[in-house]
Design a protein around this motif. Structure first.
Motif, PDB file in Angstrom:
ATOM      1  N   PHE A 177       0.861  -1.179   0.000  1.00 40.98           N
ATOM      2  CA  PHE A 177       0.000   0.000   0.000  1.00 40.98           C
ATOM      3  C   PHE A 177       0.894   1.225   0.000  1.00 40.98           C
ATOM      4  O   PHE A 177       1.844   1.300   0.779  1.00 40.98           O
ATOM      5  CB  PHE A 177      -0.902  -0.002   1.233  1.00 40.98           C
ATOM      6  N   ARG A 178       0.612   2.158  -0.883  1.00 42.62           N
ATOM      7  CA  ARG A 178       1.413   3.372  -0.950  1.00 42.62           C
ATOM      8  C   ARG A 178       0.882   4.391   0.045  1.00 42.62           C
ATOM      9  O   ARG A 178      -0.300   4.744   0.024  1.00 42.62           O
ATOM     10  CB  ARG A 178       1.401   3.963  -2.358  1.00 42.62           C
ATOM     11  N   LEU A 179       1.763   4.871   0.905  1.00 41.61           N
ATOM     12  CA  LEU A 179       1.374   5.822   1.932  1.00 41.61           C
ATOM     13  C   LEU A 179       1.267   7.226   1.357  1.00 41.61           C
ATOM     14  O   LEU A 179       2.010   7.606   0.449  1.00 41.61           O
ATOM     15  CB  LEU A 179       2.395   5.830   3.067  1.00 41.61           C
ATOM     16  N   SER A 180       0.346   7.975   1.929  1.00 43.76           N
ATOM     17  CA  SER A 180       0.257   9.394   1.603  1.00 43.76           C
ATOM     18  C   SER A 180       1.349  10.137   2.363  1.00 43.76           C
ATOM     19  O   SER A 180       2.032   9.582   3.235  1.00 43.76           O
ATOM     20  CB  SER A 180      -1.117   9.937   1.989  1.00 43.76           C
ATOM     21  N   GLU A 181       1.518  11.407   2.059  1.00 47.56           N
ATOM     22  CA  GLU A 181       2.543  12.194   2.741  1.00 47.56           C
ATOM     23  C   GLU A 181       2.218  12.330   4.225  1.00 47.56           C
ATOM     24  O   GLU A 181       3.124  12.293   5.072  1.00 47.56           O
ATOM     25  CB  GLU A 181       2.658  13.579   2.100  1.00 47.56           C
ATOM     26  N   SER A 182       0.936  12.459   4.584  1.00 48.30           N
ATOM     27  CA  SER A 182       0.580  12.566   6.003  1.00 48.30           C
ATOM     28  C   SER A 182       0.876  11.254   6.729  1.00 48.30           C
ATOM     29  O   SER A 182       1.331  11.263   7.886  1.00 48.30           O
ATOM     30  CB  SER A 182      -0.902  12.933   6.154  1.00 48.30           C
ATOM     31  N   GLN A 183       0.633  10.126   6.086  1.00 47.07           N
ATOM     32  CA  GLN A 183       0.970   8.850   6.704  1.00 47.07           C
ATOM     33  C   GLN A 183       2.481   8.686   6.836  1.00 47.07           C
ATOM     34  O   GLN A 183       2.964   8.131   7.829  1.00 47.07           O
ATOM     35  CB  GLN A 183       0.379   7.704   5.879  1.00 47.07           C
ATOM     36  N   SER A 184       3.228   9.165   5.856  1.00 47.52           N
ATOM     37  CA  SER A 184       4.688   9.102   5.948  1.00 47.52           C
ATOM     38  C   SER A 184       5.207   9.962   7.096  1.00 47.52           C
ATOM     39  O   SER A 184       6.165   9.576   7.783  1.00 47.52           O
ATOM     40  CB  SER A 184       5.317   9.556   4.628  1.00 47.52           C
ATOM     41  N   ARG A 185       4.588  11.129   7.303  1.00 45.82           N
ATOM     42  CA  ARG A 185       5.001  11.968   8.433  1.00 45.82           C
ATOM     43  C   ARG A 185       4.753  11.252   9.750  1.00 45.82           C
ATOM     44  O   ARG A 185       5.568  11.325  10.677  1.00 45.82           O
ATOM     45  CB  ARG A 185       4.261  13.305   8.395  1.00 45.82           C
ATOM     46  N   ARG A 186       3.619  10.554   9.865  1.00 46.24           N
ATOM     47  CA  ARG A 186       3.356   9.785  11.077  1.00 46.24           C
ATOM     48  C   ARG A 186       4.397   8.687  11.242  1.00 46.24           C
ATOM     49  O   ARG A 186       4.841   8.380  12.352  1.00 46.24           O
ATOM     50  CB  ARG A 186       1.943   9.197  11.034  1.00 46.24           C
ATOM     51  N   GLY A 187       4.762   8.059  10.125  1.00 47.41           N
ATOM     52  CA  GLY A 187       5.786   7.023  10.195  1.00 47.41           C
ATOM     53  C   GLY A 187       7.118   7.568  10.669  1.00 47.41           C
ATOM     54  O   GLY A 187       7.825   6.915  11.452  1.00 47.41           O
ATOM     55  N   ARG A 188       7.491   8.776  10.198  1.00 44.30           N
ATOM     56  CA  ARG A 188       8.761   9.375  10.640  1.00 44.30           C
ATOM     57  C   ARG A 188       8.727   9.685  12.126  1.00 44.30           C
ATOM     58  O   ARG A 188       9.737   9.536  12.829  1.00 44.30           O
ATOM     59  CB  ARG A 188       9.055  10.631   9.815  1.00 44.30           C
ATOM     60  N   LEU A 189       7.571  10.122  12.628  1.00 45.52           N
ATOM     61  CA  LEU A 189       7.461  10.385  14.063  1.00 45.52           C
ATOM     62  C   LEU A 189       7.654   9.103  14.868  1.00 45.52           C
ATOM     63  O   LEU A 189       8.420   9.068  15.845  1.00 45.52           O
ATOM     64  CB  LEU A 189       6.086  10.996  14.372  1.00 45.52           C
ATOM     65  N   LEU A 190       6.954   8.043  14.484  1.00 44.24           N
ATOM     66  CA  LEU A 190       7.094   6.769  15.196  1.00 44.24           C
ATOM     67  C   LEU A 190       8.517   6.235  15.091  1.00 44.24           C
ATOM     68  O   LEU A 190       9.057   5.672  16.049  1.00 44.24           O
ATOM     69  CB  LEU A 190       6.106   5.753  14.628  1.00 44.24           C
ATOM     70  N   GLN A 191       9.130   6.403  13.924  1.00 40.43           N
ATOM     71  CA  GLN A 191      10.491   5.931  13.731  1.00 40.43           C
ATOM     72  C   GLN A 191      11.461   6.660  14.650  1.00 40.43           C
ATOM     73  O   GLN A 191      12.335   6.042  15.279  1.00 40.43           O
ATOM     74  CB  GLN A 191      10.889   6.138  12.268  1.00 40.43           C
ATOM     75  N   THR A 192      11.321   7.980  14.760  1.00 44.11           N
ATOM     76  CA  THR A 192      12.205   8.752  15.628  1.00 44.11           C
ATOM     77  C   THR A 192      12.026   8.361  17.083  1.00 44.11           C
ATOM     78  O   THR A 192      13.006   8.200  17.823  1.00 44.11           O
ATOM     79  CB  THR A 192      11.937  10.256  15.452  1.00 44.11           C
TER      80      THR A 192
END
Length: 372
Positions: free
Chosen positions: A305-320
């Protein structure tokens, strides 16, 4: 870090309908000891789910054999019991071996892909025990059914399914929207019509409505160089290799070249079910999904599934947060901001419930004062 690969699969020329491009993936040799059925829970008696009945549309069932022999066609097995990973359904006998698992339907699984692939804190207090371990964002994400993606239903209806086809890459305005791989051609034929029931992000929906027809890549052979059938066959093989190199190296590069974090979820004899997520990099397309790989490395199943930019931002937060062991001060320092600003970002991303409410209110108030 690992990469996705199409080893064992051959990329065939795509077919175009308006803004939709479907690129087939064909296997040299089908996988017969693992099969997928797009039947969800429909064949299970409802009484098995008492007292909590459920309805699970568009779910997949994976079935395998423990000795590597071929899985019988759906509905013809005489001795293979139907079992699931739901341990609460019924007790397992001493000599019983599980041979079937059910997947969560595509739409339900989307928001779970991100949180479930991150390592959460080892210490949990009451709020985490009851709410935070679910880690699902409280901000609704716009998902669109494939029926709402312009041209997709028609494309799936009229496109030819290749001999030996076991997968497909779906492009909308030449943006990769999803990749699907199955173990056997019969599995793909059964799954093909249901792809229109999948969910897609707002980016893909907008591409389908805002962009017109896309060009078709047609092969032009040099007629002067073809004198015999062998020459024609060689020219076609060369054209196929050129298309595969272009497709895998350019069109699918965002999927295949990315580094992924794989999380092993379930072992099925020779096969391993894994979730994966990318290293979230700003400005780069991000795909999440599930994969089943054989012990020899072959890709048996893939769903992305291709993530939207808002989902990618959430992913970066969780990753950090995960990289800093969920320490707010260290995470904020890594991002170059203060803790109240980080709390505000988490709250806006739908993860405010990871905080105790009094701490969240304190940080949000401090962030408001700091922005005045």
């Amino acid at each position: 870090m690992q990469h996705l690969t199409f080893d064992g699969l051959q990329t065939r020329p795509g077919q175009v309908w308006g803004g939709i491009r479907l690129v087939p993936l064909v296997r040299d040799e089908p996988i017969t000891s693992l099969r997928l059925h797009p039947n969800g829970f429909s064949e299970e008696p409802a009484r098995r789910y008492e007292p909590r009945c459920c309805y699970s549309p568009h779910g997949l069932a994976a079935e395998w054999t423990d000795d590597g022999t071929a899985v019988p066609a759906l509905g013809t097995a005489l001795r293979m019991p139907s079992k699931t990973v739901r341990k609460s359904l019924r007790p397992k006998t001493k000599h019983e071996r599980r041979t079937r698992v059910h997947f969560v339907p595509h739409q339900i699984a989307l928001e779970a892909f991100l949180p479930l692939t991150f390592r959460f804190p080892a210490i949990a207090w009451k709020e985490w025990s009851t709410r935070a371990f679910r880690a699902l964002p409280r901000v609704p994400e716009n998902h669109y059914s494939g029926y709402n993606v312009e041209g997709l239903a028609d494309a799936l209806r009229i496109f030819e399914i290749h001999h030996g086809q076991c997968g497909v890459l779906l492009y909308v305005a030449d943006a990769l929207a999803a990749a699907v791989v199955t173990p056997h051609p019969d599995d793909y034929r059964a799954l093909h019509p249901t792809l229109v029931e999948d969910a897609f992000g707002e980016l893909i929906w907008r591409y389908a409505h805002l962009h017109g027809d896309i060009p078709d890549f047609r092969v032009h052979l040099d007629a002067d160089a073809v004198d015999t059938i062998a020459d024609l066959r060689a020219a076609i093989d060369t054209a196929r290799r050129d298309w595969t190199a272009f497709h895998d190296g350019v069109m699918a590069a965002g999927l295949l070249d990315a580094d992924y974090v794989f999380t092993a979820e379930y072992q099925m004899e020779r096969y391993t079910l894994q979730r994966f997520r990318p290293r979230f990099e700003p400005g780069r397309e991000a795909h999440v999904g599930e994969a089943i790989t054989a012990d020899d490395g072959r890709l048996a199943y893939l769903r992305t599934f291709r993530l939207s930019e808002s989902q990618s931002r959430r992913g970066r937060l969780l990753q950090t947060l995960a990289e800093n062991d969920w320490n707010l001060e260290a995470s904020a320092a890594t991002m170059g901001i203060v803790v109240p600003a980080l709390a505000a970002r988490l709250h806006a991303a739908g993860y405010g419930h990871l905080f105790r409410q009094d701490h969240l209110d304190h940080h949000l108030a401090a962030n408001r004062k700091g922005t005045r």
